[in-house]
Design a protein around this motif. Structure first.
Motif, PDB file in Angstrom:
ATOM      1  N   ALA A   2       0.852  -1.191   0.000  1.00 59.02           N
ATOM      2  CA  ALA A   2       0.000   0.000   0.000  1.00 59.02           C
ATOM      3  C   ALA A   2       0.884   1.235   0.000  1.00 59.02           C
ATOM      4  O   ALA A   2       2.070   1.180   0.341  1.00 59.02           O
ATOM      5  N   ARG A   4       1.918   4.300   1.830  1.00 57.91           N
ATOM      6  CA  ARG A   4       1.830   4.776   3.217  1.00 57.91           C
ATOM      7  C   ARG A   4       3.129   5.468   3.614  1.00 57.91           C
ATOM      8  O   ARG A   4       4.121   5.445   2.867  1.00 57.91           O
ATOM      9  N   ASP A  42       7.542  -4.005   7.077  1.00 61.81           N
ATOM     10  CA  ASP A  42       6.409  -4.279   7.968  1.00 61.81           C
ATOM     11  C   ASP A  42       6.729  -4.054   9.446  1.00 61.81           C
ATOM     12  O   ASP A  42       5.876  -4.221  10.311  1.00 61.81           O
ATOM     13  N   ASP A  45       6.621   1.810  11.619  1.00 60.75           N
ATOM     14  CA  ASP A  45       5.292   2.406  11.803  1.00 60.75           C
ATOM     15  C   ASP A  45       5.138   3.735  11.084  1.00 60.75           C
ATOM     16  O   ASP A  45       4.044   4.296  11.016  1.00 60.75           O
ATOM     17  N   GLU A  67       4.992  -2.559   2.519  1.00 59.79           N
ATOM     18  CA  GLU A  67       4.136  -3.480   3.254  1.00 59.79           C
ATOM     19  C   GLU A  67       3.541  -2.773   4.462  1.00 59.79           C
ATOM     20  O   GLU A  67       4.168  -1.893   5.049  1.00 59.79           O
ATOM     21  N   GLU A  68       2.332  -3.151   4.824  1.00 58.66           N
ATOM     22  CA  GLU A  68       1.667  -2.562   5.982  1.00 58.66           C
ATOM     23  C   GLU A  68       2.403  -2.971   7.263  1.00 58.66           C
ATOM     24  O   GLU A  68       3.039  -4.028   7.329  1.00 58.66           O
ATOM     25  N   ASP A  70       3.014  -4.674  10.523  1.00 60.03           N
ATOM     26  CA  ASP A  70       2.520  -5.946  11.038  1.00 60.03           C
ATOM     27  C   ASP A  70       2.899  -6.044  12.518  1.00 60.03           C
ATOM     28  O   ASP A  70       4.049  -6.317  12.863  1.00 60.03           O
TER      29      ASP A  70
END
Length: 249
Positions: A2, A4, A42, A45, A67-68, A70
């Motif tokens: 995504a 971000r 991941d 933050d 990657e988001e 995790d």
């Protein structure tokens, strides 16, 4: 994947000081081959707590495909990091088996002043040694060594004695000492060890001697954080040594 917010490190600017490592709560940064690296997308933050610790502006937060975050991966990573972390605390007797790391408290004659002698002909300077202990490496000193009690603690970046000609008389005299290089070693292990030394001994004061280069700020940060974690109120003085040997502070 995504779009971000995520951190980016400019390796051309990075000096490998390691100050950003403890600033990352997720443990997403690691020093590899002298440069800060993002371990995995991941784990980041994207908040940017690490930015404020970088002395050369090598870190920024950007929007990029990644990657988001995790949280389970973060927990697993922190647990693995904790388990694999080298032991920072040494017992009262060092257990490596090397005779050269056996703690020794050298008794100096305090009534005998340090002398500087000048011979005829070529100038020859003789300074009486002021070291009152062995070992001196932060990784090797026992955290409850007798030479820490009732004295000031000198925390020295290991390049300082080479750059500053008056090190023995001006900084080392009448103090216990630990030395290390924040660029080559793990900052968190420094913080842990220093915290224990400060907590477990009656330290009268702290002097931090570091070089002017940005990577050397790591040892200052380690000393500040260790004093904070110790919960003690001890006066700390910071001395910066320039590469040309001049003292500041």
């Amino acid at each position: 994947m995504a779009i971000r917010k995520i951190m980016r490190i400019d390796e051309d600017k990075c000096v490998g000081c390691g100050l950003c490592v403890p600033g990352c709560a997720e443990g997403a940064i690691k020093i590899i081959n002298g440069k800060a690296k993002l371990v995995s997308d991941d784990l980041c933050d994207g908040i940017g707590n690490c930015i404020g610790h970088c002395p050369v502006g090598a870190i920024e937060i950007i929007e990029s495909e990644a990657e988001e975050l995790d949280k389970k991966a973060v927990e697993k990573h922190m647990e693995e990091r904790k388990e694999s972390k080298p032991i920072a605390h040494m017992s009262k007797t060092h257990s490596c088996g090397c005779k050269g790391s056996k703690p020794i408290h050298l008794k100096r004659d305090t009534k005998q002043e340090a002398s500087i002698g000048v011979s005829t002909g070529d100038v020859e300077i003789k300074i009486k040694p002021q070291l009152s202990q062995w070992p001196v490496q932060l990784k090797l000193v026992p955290e409850t060594a007798s030479y820490f009690n009732d004295r000031e603690l000198l925390i020295t970046a290991d390049c300082v004695p080479f750059a500053y000609p008056n090190y023995h008389l001006d900084l080392l005299k009448d103090r216990s000492v630990v030395i290390g290089c924040p660029k080559l070693d793990d900052i968190e292990s420094y913080i842990d060890k220093l915290t224990s030394i400060i907590k477990l001994n009656n330290i009268k004061g702290i002097v931090v001697a570091h070089m002017e280069v940005p990577c050397c700020n790591g040892i200052v940060m380690a000393a500040d954080e260790a004093l904070k974690r110790s919960g003690k109120n001890i006066k700390m003085k910071k001395v910066r040594i320039k590469i040309d040997g001049e003292r500041e502070g």
